[in-house]
Design a protein around this motif. Structure first.
Motif, PDB file in Angstrom:
ATOM      1  N   VAL A 134       3.153  -8.729  -2.765  1.00  0.00           N
ATOM      2  CA  VAL A 134       3.474  -7.918  -3.951  1.00  0.00           C
ATOM      3  C   VAL A 134       2.349  -8.037  -4.979  1.00  0.00           C
ATOM      4  CG1 VAL A 134       5.041  -7.751  -5.942  1.00  0.00           C
ATOM      5  CG2 VAL A 134       5.963  -7.926  -3.619  1.00  0.00           C
ATOM      6  N   LEU A 135       1.851  -9.245  -5.187  1.00  0.00           N
ATOM      7  CA  LEU A 135       0.768  -9.433  -6.165  1.00  0.00           C
ATOM      8  C   LEU A 135      -0.522  -8.770  -5.707  1.00  0.00           C
ATOM      9  CD1 LEU A 135       1.473 -13.127  -7.222  1.00  0.00           C
ATOM     10  CD2 LEU A 135       1.949 -11.035  -8.516  1.00  0.00           C
ATOM     11  N   VAL A 136      -0.822  -8.837  -4.423  1.00  0.00           N
ATOM     12  CA  VAL A 136      -2.017  -8.160  -3.893  1.00  0.00           C
ATOM     13  C   VAL A 136      -1.869  -6.648  -4.066  1.00  0.00           C
ATOM     14  CG1 VAL A 136      -3.283  -7.621  -1.768  1.00  0.00           C
ATOM     15  CG2 VAL A 136      -2.739  -9.995  -2.333  1.00  0.00           C
ATOM     16  N   ALA A 137      -0.683  -6.113  -3.784  1.00  0.00           N
ATOM     17  CA  ALA A 137      -0.451  -4.675  -3.961  1.00  0.00           C
ATOM     18  C   ALA A 137      -0.627  -4.272  -5.428  1.00  0.00           C
ATOM     19  CB  ALA A 137       0.940  -4.301  -3.461  1.00  0.00           C
ATOM     20  N   ALA A 138      -0.134  -5.101  -6.339  1.00  0.00           N
ATOM     21  CA  ALA A 138      -0.296  -4.807  -7.771  1.00  0.00           C
ATOM     22  C   ALA A 138      -1.767  -4.835  -8.162  1.00  0.00           C
ATOM     23  CB  ALA A 138       0.505  -5.805  -8.599  1.00  0.00           C
ATOM     24  N   ALA A 139      -2.508  -5.815  -7.673  1.00  0.00           N
ATOM     25  CA  ALA A 139      -3.938  -5.896  -7.981  1.00  0.00           C
ATOM     26  C   ALA A 139      -4.688  -4.711  -7.380  1.00  0.00           C
ATOM     27  CB  ALA A 139      -4.510  -7.217  -7.473  1.00  0.00           C
ATOM     28  N   ALA A 140      -4.295  -4.282  -6.183  1.00  0.00           N
ATOM     29  CA  ALA A 140      -4.935  -3.116  -5.559  1.00  0.00           C
ATOM     30  C   ALA A 140      -4.649  -1.854  -6.370  1.00  0.00           C
ATOM     31  CB  ALA A 140      -4.457  -2.957  -4.120  1.00  0.00           C
ATOM     32  N   LEU A 141      -3.447  -1.742  -6.901  1.00  0.00           N
ATOM     33  CA  LEU A 141      -3.102  -0.595  -7.749  1.00  0.00           C
ATOM     34  C   LEU A 141      -3.944  -0.597  -9.024  1.00  0.00           C
ATOM     35  CD1 LEU A 141      -1.293   1.844  -8.352  1.00  0.00           C
ATOM     36  CD2 LEU A 141       0.343   0.252  -9.373  1.00  0.00           C
ATOM     37  N   VAL A 142      -4.115  -1.764  -9.619  1.00  0.00           N
ATOM     38  CA  VAL A 142      -4.952  -1.871 -10.824  1.00  0.00           C
ATOM     39  C   VAL A 142      -6.391  -1.459 -10.500  1.00  0.00           C
ATOM     40  CG1 VAL A 142      -5.948  -3.518 -12.465  1.00  0.00           C
ATOM     41  CG2 VAL A 142      -3.506  -3.587 -11.962  1.00  0.00           C
ATOM     42  N   LEU A 143      -6.900  -1.874  -9.356  1.00  0.00           N
ATOM     43  CA  LEU A 143      -8.258  -1.489  -8.949  1.00  0.00           C
ATOM     44  C   LEU A 143      -8.349   0.021  -8.749  1.00  0.00           C
ATOM     45  CD1 LEU A 143     -11.150  -2.097  -8.140  1.00  0.00           C
ATOM     46  CD2 LEU A 143     -10.315  -2.677  -5.843  1.00  0.00           C
ATOM     47  N   SER A 144      -7.352   0.603  -8.122  1.00  0.00           N
ATOM     48  CA  SER A 144      -7.348   2.051  -7.914  1.00  0.00           C
ATOM     49  C   SER A 144      -7.363   2.797  -9.249  1.00  0.00           C
ATOM     50  CB  SER A 144      -6.103   2.440  -7.104  1.00  0.00           C
ATOM     51  OG  SER A 144      -5.978   3.829  -7.024  1.00  0.00           O
ATOM     52  N   ARG A 145      -6.554   2.341 -10.186  1.00  0.00           N
ATOM     53  CA  ARG A 145      -6.517   2.978 -11.511  1.00  0.00           C
ATOM     54  C   ARG A 145      -7.839   2.796 -12.255  1.00  0.00           C
ATOM     55  NH1 ARG A 145      -1.443   1.414 -14.799  1.00  0.00           N
ATOM     56  NH2 ARG A 145      -2.239   3.132 -16.054  1.00  0.00           N
ATOM     57  N   ALA A 146      -8.447   1.627 -12.119  1.00  0.00           N
ATOM     58  CA  ALA A 146      -9.729   1.380 -12.787  1.00  0.00           C
ATOM     59  C   ALA A 146     -10.812   2.293 -12.223  1.00  0.00           C
ATOM     60  CB  ALA A 146     -10.133  -0.086 -12.629  1.00  0.00           C
ATOM     61  N   ARG A 147     -10.836   2.454 -10.913  1.00  0.00           N
ATOM     62  CA  ARG A 147     -11.825   3.349 -10.298  1.00  0.00           C
ATOM     63  C   ARG A 147     -11.614   4.787 -10.741  1.00  0.00           C
ATOM     64  NH1 ARG A 147     -11.689   0.838  -4.204  1.00  0.00           N
ATOM     65  NH2 ARG A 147     -13.311  -0.725  -4.530  1.00  0.00           N
ATOM     66  N   ARG A 148     -10.351   5.206 -10.808  1.00  0.00           N
ATOM     67  CA  ARG A 148     -10.048   6.569 -11.253  1.00  0.00           C
ATOM     68  C   ARG A 148     -10.503   6.774 -12.701  1.00  0.00           C
ATOM     69  NH1 ARG A 148      -5.027   6.990  -9.576  1.00  0.00           N
ATOM     70  NH2 ARG A 148      -4.110   6.079 -11.433  1.00  0.00           N
ATOM     71  N   ARG A 149     -10.262   5.789 -13.557  1.00  0.00           N
ATOM     72  CA  ARG A 149     -10.685   5.893 -14.965  1.00  0.00           C
ATOM     73  C   ARG A 149     -12.201   5.965 -15.071  1.00  0.00           C
ATOM     74  NH1 ARG A 149     -10.031   7.888 -19.771  1.00  0.00           N
ATOM     75  NH2 ARG A 149     -10.651   6.507 -21.433  1.00  0.00           N
ATOM     76  N   ARG A 150     -12.899   5.169 -14.266  1.00  0.00           N
ATOM     77  CA  ARG A 150     -14.366   5.203 -14.278  1.00  0.00           C
ATOM     78  C   ARG A 150     -14.876   6.576 -13.840  1.00  0.00           C
ATOM     79  NH1 ARG A 150     -19.145   3.007 -14.833  1.00  0.00           N
ATOM     80  NH2 ARG A 150     -20.704   3.055 -13.185  1.00  0.00           N
ATOM     81  N   ARG A 151     -14.315   7.115 -12.766  1.00  0.00           N
ATOM     82  CA  ARG A 151     -14.726   8.449 -12.307  1.00  0.00           C
ATOM     83  C   ARG A 151     -14.489   9.496 -13.396  1.00  0.00           C
ATOM     84  NH1 ARG A 151     -12.217   6.820  -7.486  1.00  0.00           N
ATOM     85  NH2 ARG A 151     -10.365   7.998  -8.065  1.00  0.00           N
ATOM     86  N   GLU A 152     -13.362   9.369 -14.094  1.00  0.00           N
ATOM     87  CA  GLU A 152     -13.028  10.303 -15.162  1.00  0.00           C
ATOM     88  C   GLU A 152     -14.063  10.242 -16.295  1.00  0.00           C
ATOM     89  OE1 GLU A 152      -9.434   9.955 -18.166  1.00  0.00           O
ATOM     90  OE2 GLU A 152      -8.736  10.280 -16.102  1.00  0.00           O
ATOM     91  N   LEU A 153     -14.409   9.033 -16.705  1.00  0.00           N
ATOM     92  CA  LEU A 153     -15.392   8.879 -17.782  1.00  0.00           C
ATOM     93  C   LEU A 153     -16.775   9.365 -17.350  1.00  0.00           C
ATOM     94  CD1 LEU A 153     -14.370   5.438 -19.293  1.00  0.00           C
ATOM     95  CD2 LEU A 153     -14.169   7.689 -20.362  1.00  0.00           C
TER      96      LEU A 153
END
Length: 165
Positions: A134-153
């Motif tokens: 569960v914690l790995v999945a949460a960390a992977a979700l945070v990484l996915s969101r961070a990458r999406r935010r970077r692409r957006e910027l």
């Protein structure tokens, strides 16, 4: 964004300005200071605990202490890197922090599961493995969101560069 829409083109600089202001805000910098202090303090606390043990510790305990110190120092180094940048990072710090969080979570979850398998019941091992997953999945979700935010910027930055003569 349409090439023909002048209102949309005017919004790009404002949107990028707002995004970068949030990235470089005092609150953002203070969060990185807190992360750095927590990492350095945690590493120092474990190092002092390790150094003041009266008897030689078992090799496994020494390995865990070394890993905990390395994790704390990694967070302190990350925060120092972010705070030393004097230009917009375009959420690169978020991606790097999320990668670090994912790595630490995978290592911790794997080590915890291995320890539970060696010392606990099947139910304890399963509970530890599920918690780690569960914690790995949460960390992977945070990484996915961070990458999406970077692409957006970066998309906003590139759109602004195309529009600026």
């Amino acid at each position: 964004m349409s090439e023909q829409d002048p209102a949309a083109r005017r919004d790009v600089p404002r949107e990028l300005e707002r995004a970068l202001a949030a990235e470089a805000s005092l609150g953002s910098r203070m969060r990185h200071v807190a992360v750095g202090l927590a990492g350095a303090s945690g590493a120092a606390l474990v190092a002092v605990l390790w150094a003041t043990e009266p008897h030689p510790l078992p090799a496994r305990t020494q390995a865990v202490f070394a890993a905990l110190i390395a994790i704390g120092l990694a967070w302190a180094a990350f925060a120092t890197w972010v705070l030393s940048r004097h230009r917009p990072l375009f959420a690169q710090d978020r991606v790097l922090g999320a990668r670090l969080a994912l790595l630490v979570t995978v290592v911790t979850g794997t080590a915890g599961t291995a320890l539970a398998a060696a010392r606990s019941t099947a139910a304890g091992t399963l509970a530890t493995a599920l918690t780690g997953a569960v914690l790995v999945a949460a960390a992977a979700l945070v990484l996915s969101r961070a990458r999406r935010r970077r692409r957006e910027l970066l998309r906003l930055r590139d759109a602004l560069r195309r529009e600026t003569p």
